[in-house]
Design an enzyme around this catalytic site. Sequence first.
Site, PDB file in Angstrom:
ATOM      1  N   GLY A 111       0.825  -1.199   0.000  1.00 31.56           N
ATOM      2  CA  GLY A 111       0.000   0.000   0.000  1.00 31.56           C
ATOM      3  C   GLY A 111       0.859   1.247   0.000  1.00 31.56           C
ATOM      4  O   GLY A 111       0.507   2.266  -0.581  1.00 31.56           O
ATOM      5  N   TYR A 117      10.036   2.019   1.082  1.00 28.89           N
ATOM      6  CA  TYR A 117      10.797   0.769   1.040  1.00 28.89           C
ATOM      7  C   TYR A 117      12.187   0.972   0.444  1.00 28.89           C
ATOM      8  O   TYR A 117      12.801   0.036  -0.040  1.00 28.89           O
ATOM      9  CB  TYR A 117      10.028  -0.294   0.254  1.00 28.89           C
ATOM     10  CG  TYR A 117       8.727  -0.659   0.927  1.00 28.89           C
ATOM     11  CD1 TYR A 117       8.703  -1.590   1.960  1.00 28.89           C
ATOM     12  CD2 TYR A 117       7.538  -0.039   0.569  1.00 28.89           C
ATOM     13  CE1 TYR A 117       7.525  -1.913   2.607  1.00 28.89           C
ATOM     14  CE2 TYR A 117       6.350  -0.360   1.207  1.00 28.89           C
ATOM     15  CZ  TYR A 117       6.354  -1.286   2.222  1.00 28.89           C
ATOM     16  OH  TYR A 117       5.189  -1.600   2.858  1.00 28.89           O
ATOM     17  N   HIS A 121      12.438   3.671   6.021  1.00 30.31           N
ATOM     18  CA  HIS A 121      11.856   3.098   7.231  1.00 30.31           C
ATOM     19  C   HIS A 121      12.741   1.990   7.776  1.00 30.31           C
ATOM     20  O   HIS A 121      12.266   0.935   8.152  1.00 30.31           O
ATOM     21  CB  HIS A 121      10.462   2.538   6.945  1.00 30.31           C
ATOM     22  CG  HIS A 121       9.437   3.588   6.734  1.00 30.31           C
ATOM     23  ND1 HIS A 121       8.226   3.567   7.351  1.00 30.31           N
ATOM     24  CD2 HIS A 121       9.435   4.713   5.996  1.00 30.31           C
ATOM     25  CE1 HIS A 121       7.527   4.614   6.993  1.00 30.31           C
ATOM     26  NE2 HIS A 121       8.244   5.329   6.155  1.00 30.31           N
TER      27      HIS A 121
END
Length: 185
Positions: A111, A117, A121
Site C-alpha cells: 500500500g 521501502y 523506514h
Amino acid sequence: MKKITLISGHPDLNISVGNKTILDDLAAHFGDNINIRKLDSLYPDYRFDVAAEQAALVDADIIVWQFPMYWYNVPALLKKWIDDVLLHDFAYGSKGDKLHGKKLILSFTTGGGADEYDGNHAHKIEAFYPAFIDTAKLCGMDWQEPVYANSVLYIEGVSSPADLENTQNIAHDHAKRLIARLENM
C-alpha cells in the site's frame, strides 16, 4: 507451457482492487494454463483441505504466492496456509521432496509508496525476503526474484476516483511484468 499454480493469499478479494486486477489479468492471459487458488473464497474459515492444496503444488512447475504485504509479511491467511500445507515429509524432511525443483516466485503489492521501502523506514524491500528464501531452500524449491508493485492502495469510500484509476493502472502493469516473467521461466 509450464504448469502454474498461484496461491492467492489476499484475505478478502471482494474488497481488493489491486490483487483482484492482477489475478483477473493472469486468468485472462493464461486461461486453463494457470491454477489460481483463491484461499479467501476456498477457505473462509481458514480450514484448508491440505491434500487438495498439496496436490495443486505437486501438479505445478511454477508456484506463485500472490498477496498484499501486511506489516512487512504475508497476511495471516497465507501464513496459516504455509504452516498447514508445507508439512514435514511433504515439503521437507527425509521424505519431503515433493516440491524439489519447482520454481517459487513471490508476487506482492504494498500500500505504501516506493519511498517507504528504499531504506527510509530502516529497511529496503529486499530485507523482507530472507524468510521466504529460506523457506524455498528448505523445500528444495528454486527461488525466483519477486515481482512487486508499490502504492497499490484503494479504499472504497475514502479514496478518490483518480486513486482507483491509478491503483488499476499499477496492478495492470504488475500483471504484465509477472506474465512476462512466467512466460520466460
